[in-house]
Design a protein around this motif. Sequence first.
Motif, PDB file in Angstrom:
ATOM      1  N   HIS A   1       7.505 -59.251 -45.155  1.00 36.56           N
ATOM      2  CA  HIS A   1       7.830 -60.512 -44.994  1.00 36.56           C
ATOM      3  C   HIS A   1       9.127 -60.555 -45.877  1.00 36.56           C
ATOM      4  O   HIS A   1       9.892 -61.361 -45.630  1.00 36.56           O
TER       5      HIS A   1
ATOM      6  N   GLU B   1       3.096 -54.714 -42.852  1.00 37.96           N
ATOM      7  CA  GLU B   1       2.430 -55.076 -41.735  1.00 37.96           C
ATOM      8  C   GLU B   1       2.879 -54.081 -40.520  1.00 37.96           C
ATOM      9  O   GLU B   1       4.117 -53.373 -40.405  1.00 37.96           O
TER      10      GLU B   1
ATOM     11  N   ASP C   1       5.272 -62.122 -36.177  1.00 40.45           N
ATOM     12  CA  ASP C   1       5.857 -61.148 -37.039  1.00 40.45           C
ATOM     13  C   ASP C   1       6.132 -59.603 -36.354  1.00 40.45           C
ATOM     14  O   ASP C   1       6.181 -58.408 -37.179  1.00 40.45           O
TER      15      ASP C   1
HETATM   16 MN    MN Z   1       3.242 -61.837 -41.124  1.00 40.08          MN
END
Ligand code: MN
Length: 339
Positions: A272, A298, A309
């Motif tokens: 992020h 992630e 995302d």
């Molecule tokens: Mn995310």
Amino acid sequence: MVVVMQAGASEEQLLQVEDRLHHDGFKVHLSRGANRIIIGAIGNTEQVDRRALEALPGVEKIISITRPFKLASREFQPENTIIQIGDHCLGDGSLIMIAGPCAVEGREKYLQAAWAVKKAGADLLRGGAFKPRTSPYSFQGLGEEGLKIMAEARELTGLPIVTELMDQKSLDMVVEYADIVQIGARNMQNFLLLKDLGSINKPVLLKRGMSATIEEWLMAAEYILMSGNPQVILCERGIRTFETYTRNTLDLSAVPLVKELSHLPVLVDPSHGTGKRELVAPMAMAAAACGADGLIIEMHPHPEEAWSDGPQSLVPEQLSHLIKHCQGLRRSLQAGEVI
Ligand code: MN
Ligand code: PEP
């Protein structure tokens, strides 16, 4: 202020000091270190007779805490807070790797991702069952079904799970399933929610708000600590600046700074923090080098198909390389091989 007890102070002497502090209207927090006991006293220090307090048997000295965050400050607790999760310790100098997809998208897909996370060598598994999305039309998460899938993945892989709590009404449910309860950037200053986290007995991963100063972030941690939960993990996930090439500006200077100001463990989320897959590994290495206690990354087996995302999600092989390189760098730094 902080009352530092002498190394050999007895339980009776401790009780006497606590009684005196309670009598003077202070809230008392005990911290038992390896060598000595420290008592954090929160209240009006102007009225207190410091000399009388210092003269009590077993008291070594009294220190005033100058920071607005009291329990979170290093002045209150000089040694690192170490948080045990399964076989892993956060805050003991090791680099804990948390990885997984942004959101739980379904049972098959999540279990596939969980096995890839395990194979890549991560220590904990992440995934969102409640997703804070900018658009109300975007996928909002599977809710309890997602938590059940995560619990099954934990059962199968043995990896503890980290998942986000968004509101007070789902607190009991999320706490029941999660090994670490994540509070996202958007909720960092949801003070009522933070106070409720004081009474849970699970660690809380508190992400930095997207426009929060370091002091505001530590004050948010203070809400959880003063409500009775000492297990707070901080997470730098980037702040919003004028820069548009990245999703956020990852503030890595916050890591050594917060570790100087506070005893709490600090994680870094370069996913992020950058929003771009190709920037995740370099920033993860930088985080490993500047003293982060862990990383949260992630990963998606098919990022191009991810429901959220995808552009910042690594593929499993990239995660595996990242973990190997970050752990290698950290070991070299600790062994003094790199300066
Ligand atoms: Mn995310
Ligand atoms: C997440 O970790 O999925 C998330 C939404 O993070 P943040 O709160 O940092 O935006």
